[in-house]
Write a protein that holds these residues in place. Structure first.
Motif, PDB file in Angstrom:
ATOM      1  N   LYS A 136      34.765  39.697  35.774  1.00 30.65           N
ATOM      2  CA  LYS A 136      35.308  38.727  36.723  1.00 30.65           C
ATOM      3  C   LYS A 136      34.268  37.636  37.007  1.00 30.65           C
ATOM      4  CE  LYS A 136      32.446  40.491  39.716  1.00 30.65           C
ATOM      5  NZ  LYS A 136      31.256  39.700  40.091  1.00 30.65           N
ATOM      6  N   PRO A 137      34.654  36.429  37.393  1.00 29.31           N
ATOM      7  CA  PRO A 137      36.022  35.946  37.293  1.00 29.31           C
ATOM      8  C   PRO A 137      36.381  35.772  35.823  1.00 29.31           C
ATOM      9  CG  PRO A 137      34.582  34.098  37.774  1.00 29.31           C
ATOM     10  CD  PRO A 137      33.725  35.352  37.812  1.00 29.31           C
ATOM     11  N   LEU A 138      37.646  35.891  35.513  1.00 27.38           N
ATOM     12  CA  LEU A 138      38.069  35.833  34.116  1.00 27.38           C
ATOM     13  C   LEU A 138      37.486  34.619  33.410  1.00 27.38           C
ATOM     14  CD1 LEU A 138      39.815  36.918  31.827  1.00 27.38           C
ATOM     15  CD2 LEU A 138      41.747  35.654  32.784  1.00 27.38           C
ATOM     16  N   THR A 139      37.483  33.476  34.080  1.00 27.95           N
ATOM     17  CA  THR A 139      37.030  32.234  33.468  1.00 27.95           C
ATOM     18  C   THR A 139      36.271  31.379  34.477  1.00 27.95           C
ATOM     19  OG1 THR A 139      39.125  31.134  33.995  1.00 27.95           O
ATOM     20  CG2 THR A 139      38.932  32.150  31.819  1.00 27.95           C
ATOM     21  N   HIS A 140      35.681  30.330  33.967  1.00 29.73           N
ATOM     22  CA  HIS A 140      34.912  29.383  34.772  1.00 29.73           C
ATOM     23  C   HIS A 140      35.804  28.329  35.411  1.00 29.73           C
ATOM     24  CE1 HIS A 140      32.201  25.800  35.250  1.00 29.73           C
ATOM     25  NE2 HIS A 140      31.362  26.730  35.685  1.00 29.73           N
ATOM     26  N   ASN A 141      36.985  28.080  34.838  1.00 34.64           N
ATOM     27  CA  ASN A 141      37.883  27.075  35.400  1.00 34.64           C
ATOM     28  C   ASN A 141      39.336  27.477  35.190  1.00 34.64           C
ATOM     29  OD1 ASN A 141      38.888  25.699  32.795  1.00 34.64           O
ATOM     30  ND2 ASN A 141      36.671  25.465  32.579  1.00 34.64           N
ATOM     31  N   CYS A 255      37.372  37.900  43.120  1.00 34.40           N
ATOM     32  CA  CYS A 255      38.330  38.686  42.335  1.00 34.40           C
ATOM     33  C   CYS A 255      38.401  40.134  42.798  1.00 34.40           C
ATOM     34  CB  CYS A 255      37.983  38.623  40.846  1.00 34.40           C
ATOM     35  SG  CYS A 255      38.338  37.021  40.098  1.00 34.40           S
ATOM     36  N   HIS A 256      37.462  40.572  43.631  1.00 38.74           N
ATOM     37  CA  HIS A 256      37.556  41.881  44.276  1.00 38.74           C
ATOM     38  C   HIS A 256      38.307  41.787  45.603  1.00 38.74           C
ATOM     39  CE1 HIS A 256      34.922  43.660  41.352  1.00 38.74           C
ATOM     40  NE2 HIS A 256      33.849  43.004  41.751  1.00 38.74           N
ATOM     41  N   LEU A 257      37.977  40.781  46.401  1.00 37.40           N
ATOM     42  CA  LEU A 257      38.555  40.672  47.740  1.00 37.40           C
ATOM     43  C   LEU A 257      39.954  40.083  47.716  1.00 37.40           C
ATOM     44  CD1 LEU A 257      35.275  39.499  49.446  1.00 37.40           C
ATOM     45  CD2 LEU A 257      36.592  41.475  50.210  1.00 37.40           C
ATOM     46  N   VAL A 258      40.131  38.964  47.013  1.00 35.60           N
ATOM     47  CA  VAL A 258      41.449  38.319  46.942  1.00 35.60           C
ATOM     48  C   VAL A 258      42.450  39.223  46.243  1.00 35.60           C
ATOM     49  CG1 VAL A 258      42.715  36.337  45.991  1.00 35.60           C
ATOM     50  CG2 VAL A 258      40.465  35.989  47.039  1.00 35.60           C
ATOM     51  N   ASP A 259      41.944  40.069  45.341  1.00 35.84           N
ATOM     52  CA  ASP A 259      42.811  40.982  44.597  1.00 35.84           C
ATOM     53  C   ASP A 259      43.705  41.812  45.526  1.00 35.84           C
ATOM     54  OD1 ASP A 259      43.782  42.621  42.402  1.00 35.84           O
ATOM     55  OD2 ASP A 259      42.343  44.142  43.016  1.00 35.84           O
ATOM     56  N   SER A 415      45.307  43.475  33.374  1.00 34.76           N
ATOM     57  CA  SER A 415      45.510  42.741  32.128  1.00 34.76           C
ATOM     58  C   SER A 415      45.631  41.261  32.481  1.00 34.76           C
ATOM     59  CB  SER A 415      46.766  43.228  31.404  1.00 34.76           C
ATOM     60  OG  SER A 415      47.932  42.782  32.072  1.00 34.76           O
ATOM     61  N   PHE A 416      45.462  40.395  31.497  1.00 37.04           N
ATOM     62  CA  PHE A 416      45.429  38.965  31.791  1.00 37.04           C
ATOM     63  C   PHE A 416      46.742  38.446  32.364  1.00 37.04           C
ATOM     64  CE2 PHE A 416      41.837  37.884  28.541  1.00 37.04           C
ATOM     65  CZ  PHE A 416      40.991  38.720  29.244  1.00 37.04           C
ATOM     66  N   ASP A 417      47.843  39.141  32.143  1.00 34.97           N
ATOM     67  CA  ASP A 417      49.102  38.723  32.758  1.00 34.97           C
ATOM     68  C   ASP A 417      48.976  38.708  34.280  1.00 34.97           C
ATOM     69  OD1 ASP A 417      50.692  38.170  30.540  1.00 34.97           O
ATOM     70  OD2 ASP A 417      51.232  40.270  30.277  1.00 34.97           O
ATOM     71  N   TYR A 418      48.168  39.626  34.816  1.00 31.05           N
ATOM     72  CA  TYR A 418      47.894  39.636  36.251  1.00 31.05           C
ATOM     73  C   TYR A 418      46.603  38.898  36.578  1.00 31.05           C
ATOM     74  CZ  TYR A 418      46.282  41.193  40.796  1.00 31.05           C
ATOM     75  OH  TYR A 418      45.798  41.202  42.076  1.00 31.05           O
ATOM     76  N   ALA A 419      45.541  39.190  35.839  1.00 32.64           N
ATOM     77  CA  ALA A 419      44.218  38.667  36.168  1.00 32.64           C
ATOM     78  C   ALA A 419      44.133  37.159  36.016  1.00 32.64           C
ATOM     79  CB  ALA A 419      43.161  39.338  35.294  1.00 32.64           C
ATOM     80  N   GLY A 420      44.883  36.587  35.062  1.00 26.84           N
ATOM     81  CA  GLY A 420      44.845  35.144  34.869  1.00 26.84           C
ATOM     82  C   GLY A 420      45.319  34.382  36.103  1.00 26.84           C
ATOM     83  N   PRO A 421      46.551  34.623  36.562  1.00 27.62           N
ATOM     84  CA  PRO A 421      47.017  33.927  37.766  1.00 27.62           C
ATOM     85  C   PRO A 421      46.182  34.241  39.005  1.00 27.62           C
ATOM     86  CG  PRO A 421      48.875  34.802  36.531  1.00 27.62           C
ATOM     87  CD  PRO A 421      47.637  35.347  35.885  1.00 27.62           C
ATOM     88  N   THR A 423      42.962  34.958  39.083  1.00 24.90           N
ATOM     89  CA  THR A 423      41.733  34.182  38.941  1.00 24.90           C
ATOM     90  C   THR A 423      41.965  32.719  39.281  1.00 24.90           C
ATOM     91  OG1 THR A 423      40.833  35.695  37.273  1.00 24.90           O
ATOM     92  CG2 THR A 423      39.937  33.470  37.315  1.00 24.90           C
ATOM     93  N   GLU A 424      43.121  32.194  38.930  1.00 27.09           N
ATOM     94  CA  GLU A 424      43.434  30.804  39.274  1.00 27.09           C
ATOM     95  C   GLU A 424      43.402  30.592  40.782  1.00 27.09           C
ATOM     96  OE1 GLU A 424      46.682  28.774  37.414  1.00 27.09           O
ATOM     97  OE2 GLU A 424      46.593  30.024  35.611  1.00 27.09           O
ATOM     98  N   THR A 425      43.901  31.552  41.552  1.00 23.54           N
ATOM     99  CA  THR A 425      43.847  31.453  43.004  1.00 23.54           C
ATOM    100  C   THR A 425      42.398  31.391  43.475  1.00 23.54           C
ATOM    101  OG1 THR A 425      45.957  32.330  43.786  1.00 23.54           O
ATOM    102  CG2 THR A 425      44.048  32.929  45.050  1.00 23.54           C
ATOM    103  N   VAL A 426      41.540  32.253  42.930  1.00 25.04           N
ATOM    104  CA  VAL A 426      40.122  32.259  43.297  1.00 25.04           C
ATOM    105  C   VAL A 426      39.487  30.908  42.984  1.00 25.04           C
ATOM    106  CG1 VAL A 426      37.891  33.292  42.746  1.00 25.04           C
ATOM    107  CG2 VAL A 426      39.891  34.753  43.064  1.00 25.04           C
ATOM    108  N   LEU A 427      39.745  30.402  41.776  1.00 18.95           N
ATOM    109  CA  LEU A 427      39.119  29.157  41.341  1.00 18.95           C
ATOM    110  C   LEU A 427      39.688  27.941  42.060  1.00 18.95           C
ATOM    111  CD1 LEU A 427      38.838  29.883  37.516  1.00 18.95           C
ATOM    112  CD2 LEU A 427      37.081  30.126  39.272  1.00 18.95           C
ATOM    113  N   MET A 428      40.888  28.061  42.630  1.00 20.87           N
ATOM    114  CA  MET A 428      41.434  26.965  43.417  1.00 20.87           C
ATOM    115  C   MET A 428      40.534  26.670  44.619  1.00 20.87           C
ATOM    116  SD  MET A 428      43.619  24.632  43.946  1.00 20.87           S
ATOM    117  CE  MET A 428      44.684  25.026  42.574  1.00 20.87           C
TER     118      MET A 428
END
Length: 484
Positions: A136-141, A255-259, A415-421, A423-428
């Protein structure tokens, strides 16, 4: 050794089929794409073998049940040495691109690098049909998260993000409280952390090429980030506070807390984001300005549409740098909120009460329900964890062997089907921070901060609709050879 083993295994199946005159159905037809028989050993590799990478690849090997064939790290003189000692037969590489191009028999990789390399490394591996476990986070952006989510589906590879608390069975207790309707309409979530616990909020240190450790491949460490001389003290950990490499406190523990609320309340894309950050004045009336790095503290507000679980539009707030929300009246004044010491936590507020939980990594979740009618229900203070990190890596390995679309794959919690969206919330939140720091000179010769507004987000089209300059932070500029 792997090529010889693979050849022997294929010859055995071929000769057995010829001898018995029985038609053998290929394994991938029986078990779906990527299927391996449970008795087969997965060929694993690590991209990032030190620090968290050491435990990720060790846990994925399941005490030697699986075969670790290669390790990649830009500096094997540091904590990556323990992975070399643990897996002495693994081939060593400094460039993951070379490793993945040469080691054709790799089935799956763990990726535990600084944040800015997550996306490029995962994309490079998935394009070659490798299953991936990404820290985590899955990506940088945000753009990278969207790309990896779709790529996993297109390439039919099994994926998991390293927010191991998603596999914590005690999350089921929080889910039960939400699903029971005990809270009534849920309108607010408050999240906080004591991070950053690393240096952050000051000017980037000056380069010092002469100070580069002999065994550190600095250019490979930079990866997609702009080329620059060696900067002391970024490697191996203090990169987190600089936007070129890290994602700040949100990226570290978001990604731990927002999860917890994202998962239990079945949230989607936020509709809006706004923020404020702490200001430091080294000189009178002249605030310090370091847009290249994350602030020492920030406060984020995200808005969500109503879901079946909330029954109402939701406001989620995030605060870091040790700033935490007020103690709810319903929770006894001498009790912690969130986790021990109230350092990190989540409060889910409903019209009938509140749920309090700790950070969801490998810390005790300590879930607690307080209702206005005096009812309380508490989870255990000490958790029983029979395998490391709730089996988060092991479950991914089992799903890799079962194949894409298998029940084991569908049962994965990140899985990325969950982790992708998610992570987007975190990066927002980080997009809001970086927009907040935009400034330009005005007619009076002063600076105006023109991005300090509520940002409206079109999640489907991945775009801020009311402030175009904010959209530069949806993606990044990549060095040639490291694009996503």
């Amino acid at each position: 050794m792997k090529k010889k083993s693979s050849s022997s295994r294929r010859n055995f199946v071929k000769n057995t089929a010829m001898a018995s005159s029985i038609f053998i159905v290929p394994r991938h037809v029986l078990g779906g794409p990527g299927f391996l028989a449970p008795s087969d050993r997965l060929n694993l590799a690590a991209i990032g073998a030190g620090g968290k990478g050491a435990s990720d690849i060790a846990n994925a090997s399941v005490n030697g049940r699986e075969r670790v064939v290669a390790l990649c790290d830009v500096d094997f003189s540091g904590s990556a040495k323990q992975s070399v000692e643990r897996f002495p037969k693994a081939k060593l590489y400094n460039d993951y691109r070379e490793m993945l191009d040469k080691e054709k028999d790799i089935d799956a990789v763990t990726i535990s690098t600084p944040d800015h390399v997550h996306g490029p490394a995962a994309a490079y591996a998935m394009q070659r049909g490798k299953h991936v476990y990404v820290q985590k986070p899955l990506t940088h952006n945000i753009r990278e998260a969207r790309i990896l989510t779709q790529m996993a589906r297109d390439k039919k590879v099994v994926t998991q993000m390293g927010n191991q608390g998603g596999s914590n069975p005690l999350l089921g207790l929080v889910q039960k409280w939400v699903d029971s309707g005990a809270l009534g309409r849920i309108t607010k979530v408050e999240i906080w952390t004591n991070r950053p616990v690393w240096p952050q909020g000051y000017a980037m240190p000056e380069p010092n090429p002469e100070g580069k450790p002999e065994d550190l491949f600095w250019d490979l460490w930079l990866g997609p980030a702009p080329e620059k001389p060696y900067i002391p003290n970024l490697h191996p950990f203090n990169w987190r506070g600089w936007w070129d490499y890290g994602t700040g406190a949100l990226g570290d523990v978001g990604c731990h807390l927002v999860d917890i609320p994202y998962r239990t309340l079945k949230l989607g894309y936020p509709t809006a984001a706004e923020c404020s950050v702490g200001t430091v004045f080294s000189q009178m009336w002249n605030p310090d300005y370091h847009p290249e790095g994350c602030p020492a503290t920030s406060f984020i507000t995200l808005n969500y549409e109503a879901t079946e679980k909330t029954g109402a539009p939701l406001i989620m707030t995030w605060s870091d740098g040790g700033i935490r929300p007020s103690h709810p009246e319903i929770i006894p004044a001498d009790s912690d909120i969130g986790g021990p010491g109230s350092y990190n936590g989540v409060l889910i507020h409903g019209e009938n009460g509140v749920i309090s939980t700790n950070i969801n990594d490998s810390s005790p979740l300590t879930p607690k329900l307080y209702l206005n009618n005096g009812t309380t229900e508490f989870g255990p203070e000490v958790e029983d964890m029979p395998e490391p990190e709730y089996g988060h890596q092991r479950k991914w390995v089992d799903a890799c062997k079962a194949g894409f679309g298998s029940q084991e794959h569908l049962d994965l919690t990140s899985s990325f089907d969950y982790a992708g969206p998610m992570t987007e919330t975190v990066l927002m939140g980080n997009l809001a921070i970086r927009s907040y720091m935009l400034r330009r000179p005005n007619a009076e010769g002063n600076f105006e901060f023109y991005g300090r507004k509520k940002l409206l987000w079109d999640g489907e089209n991945m775009k801020i609709t009311n402030f175009e300059d904010a959209n530069q932070f949806v993606t990044r500029t990549y060095r040639e050879g490291w694009e996503v």
